[in-house]
Design a protein around this motif. Structure first.
Motif, PDB file in Angstrom:
ATOM      1  N   PHE A 184       0.816  -1.213   0.000  1.00  0.00           N
ATOM      2  CA  PHE A 184       0.000   0.000   0.000  1.00  0.00           C
ATOM      3  C   PHE A 184       0.851   1.265   0.000  1.00  0.00           C
ATOM      4  CE2 PHE A 184      -2.826  -2.924   2.657  1.00  0.00           C
ATOM      5  CZ  PHE A 184      -3.552  -3.352   1.552  1.00  0.00           C
ATOM      6  N   SER A 185       2.119   1.158  -0.396  1.00  0.00           N
ATOM      7  CA  SER A 185       3.048   2.282  -0.259  1.00  0.00           C
ATOM      8  C   SER A 185       2.719   3.465  -1.168  1.00  0.00           C
ATOM      9  CB  SER A 185       4.485   1.818  -0.528  1.00  0.00           C
ATOM     10  OG  SER A 185       4.594   1.253  -1.824  1.00  0.00           O
ATOM     11  N   ASP A 186       2.047   3.218  -2.285  1.00  0.00           N
ATOM     12  CA  ASP A 186       1.671   4.301  -3.196  1.00  0.00           C
ATOM     13  C   ASP A 186       0.252   4.753  -2.853  1.00  0.00           C
ATOM     14  OD1 ASP A 186       1.012   5.995  -5.280  1.00  0.00           O
ATOM     15  OD2 ASP A 186       1.935   4.752  -6.828  1.00  0.00           O
ATOM     16  N   GLU A 187       0.147   5.756  -1.999  1.00  0.00           N
ATOM     17  CA  GLU A 187      -1.168   6.182  -1.513  1.00  0.00           C
ATOM     18  C   GLU A 187      -2.082   6.638  -2.648  1.00  0.00           C
ATOM     19  OE1 GLU A 187      -3.184   9.587   1.391  1.00  0.00           O
ATOM     20  OE2 GLU A 187      -1.043   9.095   1.602  1.00  0.00           O
ATOM     21  N   ASN A 188      -1.545   7.380  -3.601  1.00  0.00           N
ATOM     22  CA  ASN A 188      -2.380   7.868  -4.703  1.00  0.00           C
ATOM     23  C   ASN A 188      -2.971   6.712  -5.502  1.00  0.00           C
ATOM     24  OD1 ASN A 188      -1.904  10.564  -4.058  1.00  0.00           O
ATOM     25  ND2 ASN A 188      -0.085  10.681  -5.359  1.00  0.00           N
ATOM     26  N   LYS A 189      -2.165   5.690  -5.749  1.00  0.00           N
ATOM     27  CA  LYS A 189      -2.657   4.526  -6.494  1.00  0.00           C
ATOM     28  C   LYS A 189      -3.726   3.783  -5.698  1.00  0.00           C
ATOM     29  CE  LYS A 189      -1.171   0.278  -8.833  1.00  0.00           C
ATOM     30  NZ  LYS A 189      -2.351  -0.472  -8.364  1.00  0.00           N
ATOM     31  N   ILE A 190      -3.501   3.622  -4.404  1.00  0.00           N
ATOM     32  CA  ILE A 190      -4.465   2.898  -3.579  1.00  0.00           C
ATOM     33  C   ILE A 190      -5.797   3.629  -3.550  1.00  0.00           C
ATOM     34  CG2 ILE A 190      -4.961   2.007  -1.274  1.00  0.00           C
ATOM     35  CD1 ILE A 190      -2.699   0.583  -2.863  1.00  0.00           C
ATOM     36  N   ARG A 191      -5.747   4.930  -3.398  1.00  0.00           N
ATOM     37  CA  ARG A 191      -6.999   5.697  -3.385  1.00  0.00           C
ATOM     38  C   ARG A 191      -7.705   5.615  -4.735  1.00  0.00           C
ATOM     39  NH1 ARG A 191      -7.967   8.686   1.085  1.00  0.00           N
ATOM     40  NH2 ARG A 191      -6.237   9.098   2.532  1.00  0.00           N
ATOM     41  N   ALA A 192      -6.927   5.626  -5.812  1.00  0.00           N
ATOM     42  CA  ALA A 192      -7.526   5.500  -7.143  1.00  0.00           C
ATOM     43  C   ALA A 192      -8.143   4.117  -7.332  1.00  0.00           C
ATOM     44  CB  ALA A 192      -6.470   5.768  -8.213  1.00  0.00           C
ATOM     45  N   ASP A 193      -7.456   3.075  -6.852  1.00  0.00           N
ATOM     46  CA  ASP A 193      -7.988   1.714  -6.965  1.00  0.00           C
ATOM     47  C   ASP A 193      -9.247   1.540  -6.119  1.00  0.00           C
ATOM     48  OD1 ASP A 193      -6.027   0.973  -8.726  1.00  0.00           O
ATOM     49  OD2 ASP A 193      -4.783  -0.071  -7.248  1.00  0.00           O
ATOM     50  N   LEU A 194      -9.271   2.168  -4.955  1.00  0.00           N
ATOM     51  CA  LEU A 194     -10.480   2.102  -4.132  1.00  0.00           C
ATOM     52  C   LEU A 194     -11.662   2.730  -4.863  1.00  0.00           C
ATOM     53  CD1 LEU A 194      -9.107   3.020  -0.574  1.00  0.00           C
ATOM     54  CD2 LEU A 194     -10.058   0.818  -1.278  1.00  0.00           C
ATOM     55  N   ALA A 195     -11.404   3.853  -5.510  1.00  0.00           N
ATOM     56  CA  ALA A 195     -12.481   4.548  -6.218  1.00  0.00           C
ATOM     57  C   ALA A 195     -13.000   3.742  -7.402  1.00  0.00           C
ATOM     58  CB  ALA A 195     -11.990   5.916  -6.687  1.00  0.00           C
ATOM     59  N   SER A 196     -12.091   3.044  -8.107  1.00  0.00           N
ATOM     60  CA  SER A 196     -12.501   2.335  -9.320  1.00  0.00           C
ATOM     61  C   SER A 196     -12.908   0.883  -9.072  1.00  0.00           C
ATOM     62  CB  SER A 196     -11.367   2.369 -10.350  1.00  0.00           C
ATOM     63  OG  SER A 196     -10.210   1.705  -9.851  1.00  0.00           O
ATOM     64  N   LEU A 197     -12.252   0.223  -8.114  1.00  0.00           N
ATOM     65  CA  LEU A 197     -12.485  -1.209  -7.915  1.00  0.00           C
ATOM     66  C   LEU A 197     -13.469  -1.514  -6.788  1.00  0.00           C
ATOM     67  CD1 LEU A 197      -8.782  -2.465  -8.235  1.00  0.00           C
ATOM     68  CD2 LEU A 197     -10.573  -2.519  -9.991  1.00  0.00           C
ATOM     69  N   THR A 198     -13.428  -0.717  -5.727  1.00  0.00           N
ATOM     70  CA  THR A 198     -14.335  -0.961  -4.590  1.00  0.00           C
ATOM     71  C   THR A 198     -14.946   0.358  -4.119  1.00  0.00           C
ATOM     72  OG1 THR A 198     -12.455  -0.851  -3.060  1.00  0.00           O
ATOM     73  CG2 THR A 198     -13.155  -3.042  -3.787  1.00  0.00           C
ATOM     74  N   PRO A 199     -15.766   0.989  -4.946  1.00  0.00           N
ATOM     75  CA  PRO A 199     -16.383   2.262  -4.536  1.00  0.00           C
ATOM     76  C   PRO A 199     -17.245   2.118  -3.291  1.00  0.00           C
ATOM     77  CG  PRO A 199     -17.450   1.366  -6.505  1.00  0.00           C
ATOM     78  CD  PRO A 199     -16.212   0.555  -6.284  1.00  0.00           C
ATOM     79  N   GLN A 200     -17.729   0.898  -3.025  1.00  0.00           N
ATOM     80  CA  GLN A 200     -18.547   0.696  -1.826  1.00  0.00           C
ATOM     81  C   GLN A 200     -17.728   0.885  -0.546  1.00  0.00           C
ATOM     82  OE1 GLN A 200     -17.511  -1.563  -3.982  1.00  0.00           O
ATOM     83  NE2 GLN A 200     -17.569  -3.681  -3.206  1.00  0.00           N
ATOM     84  N   PHE A 201     -16.412   0.653  -0.627  1.00  0.00           N
ATOM     85  CA  PHE A 201     -15.558   0.877   0.542  1.00  0.00           C
ATOM     86  C   PHE A 201     -15.499   2.366   0.861  1.00  0.00           C
ATOM     87  CE2 PHE A 201     -11.516   1.640   2.680  1.00  0.00           C
ATOM     88  CZ  PHE A 201     -11.515   0.660   3.662  1.00  0.00           C
ATOM     89  N   ASN A 202     -15.274   3.186  -0.158  1.00  0.00           N
ATOM     90  CA  ASN A 202     -15.272   4.633   0.053  1.00  0.00           C
ATOM     91  C   ASN A 202     -16.638   5.123   0.527  1.00  0.00           C
ATOM     92  OD1 ASN A 202     -12.604   4.954  -0.636  1.00  0.00           O
ATOM     93  ND2 ASN A 202     -13.010   5.562  -2.750  1.00  0.00           N
ATOM     94  N   ALA A 203     -17.685   4.505   0.005  1.00  0.00           N
ATOM     95  CA  ALA A 203     -19.039   4.925   0.380  1.00  0.00           C
ATOM     96  C   ALA A 203     -19.315   4.667   1.857  1.00  0.00           C
ATOM     97  CB  ALA A 203     -20.066   4.203  -0.487  1.00  0.00           C
ATOM     98  N   ILE A 204     -18.854   3.518   2.369  1.00  0.00           N
ATOM     99  CA  ILE A 204     -19.102   3.223   3.782  1.00  0.00           C
ATOM    100  C   ILE A 204     -18.240   4.109   4.676  1.00  0.00           C
ATOM    101  CG2 ILE A 204     -17.412   1.358   4.065  1.00  0.00           C
ATOM    102  CD1 ILE A 204     -20.975   1.510   5.524  1.00  0.00           C
ATOM    103  N   LEU A 205     -17.022   4.453   4.218  1.00  0.00           N
ATOM    104  CA  LEU A 205     -16.204   5.405   4.975  1.00  0.00           C
ATOM    105  C   LEU A 205     -16.943   6.730   5.138  1.00  0.00           C
ATOM    106  CD1 LEU A 205     -12.600   4.957   3.473  1.00  0.00           C
ATOM    107  CD2 LEU A 205     -13.406   4.154   5.691  1.00  0.00           C
ATOM    108  N   GLU A 206     -17.517   7.198   4.042  1.00  0.00           N
ATOM    109  CA  GLU A 206     -18.242   8.466   4.075  1.00  0.00           C
ATOM    110  C   GLU A 206     -19.497   8.364   4.939  1.00  0.00           C
ATOM    111  OE1 GLU A 206     -20.299  11.678   0.962  1.00  0.00           O
ATOM    112  OE2 GLU A 206     -19.278   9.880   0.213  1.00  0.00           O
ATOM    113  N   LYS A 207     -20.184   7.246   4.838  1.00  0.00           N
ATOM    114  CA  LYS A 207     -21.439   7.077   5.576  1.00  0.00           C
ATOM    115  C   LYS A 207     -21.229   7.127   7.083  1.00  0.00           C
ATOM    116  CE  LYS A 207     -25.329   3.905   6.227  1.00  0.00           C
ATOM    117  NZ  LYS A 207     -25.958   2.616   5.827  1.00  0.00           N
ATOM    118  N   ILE A 208     -20.166   6.474   7.572  1.00  0.00           N
ATOM    119  CA  ILE A 208     -19.948   6.414   9.019  1.00  0.00           C
ATOM    120  C   ILE A 208     -19.000   7.510   9.511  1.00  0.00           C
ATOM    121  CG2 ILE A 208     -20.369   3.929   9.045  1.00  0.00           C
ATOM    122  CD1 ILE A 208     -17.382   3.467   9.312  1.00  0.00           C
ATOM    123  N   GLY A 209     -18.484   8.329   8.589  1.00  0.00           N
ATOM    124  CA  GLY A 209     -17.581   9.409   8.986  1.00  0.00           C
ATOM    125  C   GLY A 209     -16.226   8.912   9.429  1.00  0.00           C
TER     126      GLY A 209
END
Length: 421
Positions: free
Chosen positions: A338-363
């Motif tokens: 996970f050393s490349d933070e920008n890549k990981i955040r981009a992969d989260l957005a494209s591959l598992t958007p539900q992970f980002n969504a739950i982060l936002e939902k619970i703050g």
């Protein structure tokens, strides 16, 4: 005299005259030694959390009499744990500037070891948590777990001798299920260990206290310690690492992940010391590892982007329900994958958007600390410091890995030539 003592998450009252303890509304007998250690830990913790704090500020922060704080500080200075530093800023109405207090970096070291089948990482921390020494290497040609520990202890003791300071404890992080209270590796699949008593093993060979912990839990201890000046929060700490395998242990190459949980300011181990042992949604009863993915795919994750994406999606989609149920304030991310933070955040957005969504939902906040390869070793050593500077629960006194300030001083005064039996 009644002394009010506030820990990070609980309130305890010590009453000197009757030697009774009220804890969560229940009255229990305690002895003077427990009371002395608890108050000493609180004062030392205040200095650990706020280097440069004054006696006056400690008394105010802990709601203790100044005379009580002065007596405890005098003892800590006599022991060589605390020293007075340069004077602080004068008070707003003038007058003498307060003398500030700091932990003595030369008091002694705590060794932290991250032991994996293919490699190790080691650190020595002083009692403030600063790194005095670090080392890493491959584990090759060593055919037993005993030999690995002996090899690493030889390295540690050699370095401690060069530095000329006491070794207060050795703390180890392993992959697998670890009963940290009793110092037992319940099950470590990579090493093919079951019910291995590290505490007893050490007691037979060394005159050095030893603590053991799951490697992912070590990262949780690290985050609690590094954020000790903040109010404690519930969080999840995730670590992933590539491993090259070790044929002596029949360990396969690939990628692995571990999870540490912190609840109410301490690491949560679960009913069977297995909290955080990850199994993805693809895992089945006959799966060999943490997922149901083919082992050859896991080997390719370090260089094959498609293999990486499959593993990544399997991991983070599996964590969505965990976040929804646990409701953490922060998710910490560790490890080389996970050393490349920008890549990981981009992969989260494209591959598992539900992970980002739950982060936002619970703050919940996502924080990266993925470029420090010594997080497990540091976290193992910081576990000792966190315990040293915390008020123990009464129930912890009978745990065989429990230690108090008398034990610390006995070890600090031990002749280094007697560390080996």
């Amino acid at each position: 005299m009644i002394i009010l003592v506030c820990t990070e998450s609980k309130q305890t009252i010590f009453q000197d005259s009757s030697e009774k303890l009220w804890h969560d509304g229940e009255e229990m007998r305690i002895n003077n030694n427990f009371q002395k250690n608890a108050n000493t830990s609180l004062v030392a913790q205040a200095i650990w959390r706020s280097p440069g704090i004054s006696r006056v500020s400690i008394a105010k922060e802990l709601s203790l009499y100044r005379s009580t704080v002065t007596n405890i500080i005098a003892t800590l200075m006599e022991w060589g744990i605390v020293h007075e530093a340069e004077e602080g800023e004068s008070m707003s109405r003038g007058g003498r500037r307060p003398i500030i207090l700091r932990l003595n970096h030369d008091f002694g070291y705590v060794a932290g070891l991250d032991i994996q089948p293919s490699h190790y990482r080691a650190v020595l921390l002083d009692i403030s948590g600063r790194v005095a020494w670090s080392d890493k290497g491959m584990i090759t040609g060593i055919q037993s777990f005993d030999d690995i520990v002996t090899h690493l202890m030889d390295i540690i003791l050699s370095e401690v001798e060069k530095l000329g300071r006491p070794l207060l404890a050795v703390c180890m992080g392993f992959p697998g299920i670890v009963d940290s209270k009793n110092g037992i590796i319940t099950y470590a699949e990579p090493f093919k260990l079951m019910e291995f008593d590290v505490h007893d093993y050490f007691r037979q060979r060394y005159r050095i206290p030893v603590l053991t912990e799951n490697d992912a839990n070590c990262t949780a201890w690290l985050e609690m310690s590094e954020h000790r000046m903040e109010n404690p929060c519930d969080f999840i700490s995730i670590i992933a690492d590539y491993h090259e395998g070790n044929h002596y242990f029949h360990d396969n190459s690939g990628i692995g992940v571990g999870i540490g949980l912190s609840i109410d300011g301490t690491v949560y181990h679960g009913g069977h010391s297995a909290a955080g042992e990850f199994c993805s949604l693809s895992w089945r009863k006959d799966s060999l590892g943490q997922t149901g993915l083919p082992s050859e795919l896991l080997v390719r994750t370090g260089y094959d982007e498609e293999a990486w994406k499959i593993w990544f999606q399997d991991l983070f989609s599996s964590l969505v329900s965990v976040l929804a149920i646990f409701d953490p304030s922060v998710v910490f991310i560790h490890g080389k994958p996970f050393s490349d933070e920008n890549k990981i955040r981009a992969d989260l957005a494209s591959l598992t958007p539900q992970f980002n969504a739950i982060l936002e939902k619970i703050g919940c906040e996502l924080k990266f600390n993925a470029n420090d390869e010594y997080v497990v070793a540091k976290g193992a050593a910081l576990m000792y410091l966190h315990k040293l500077f915390s008020v123990p629960m009464v129930s912890e006194r009978d745990v065989r890995t429990h230690f108090d300030w008398d034990d610390v001083m006995t070890q600090a005064r031990r002749n280094p030539k007697t560390y080996r039996k």
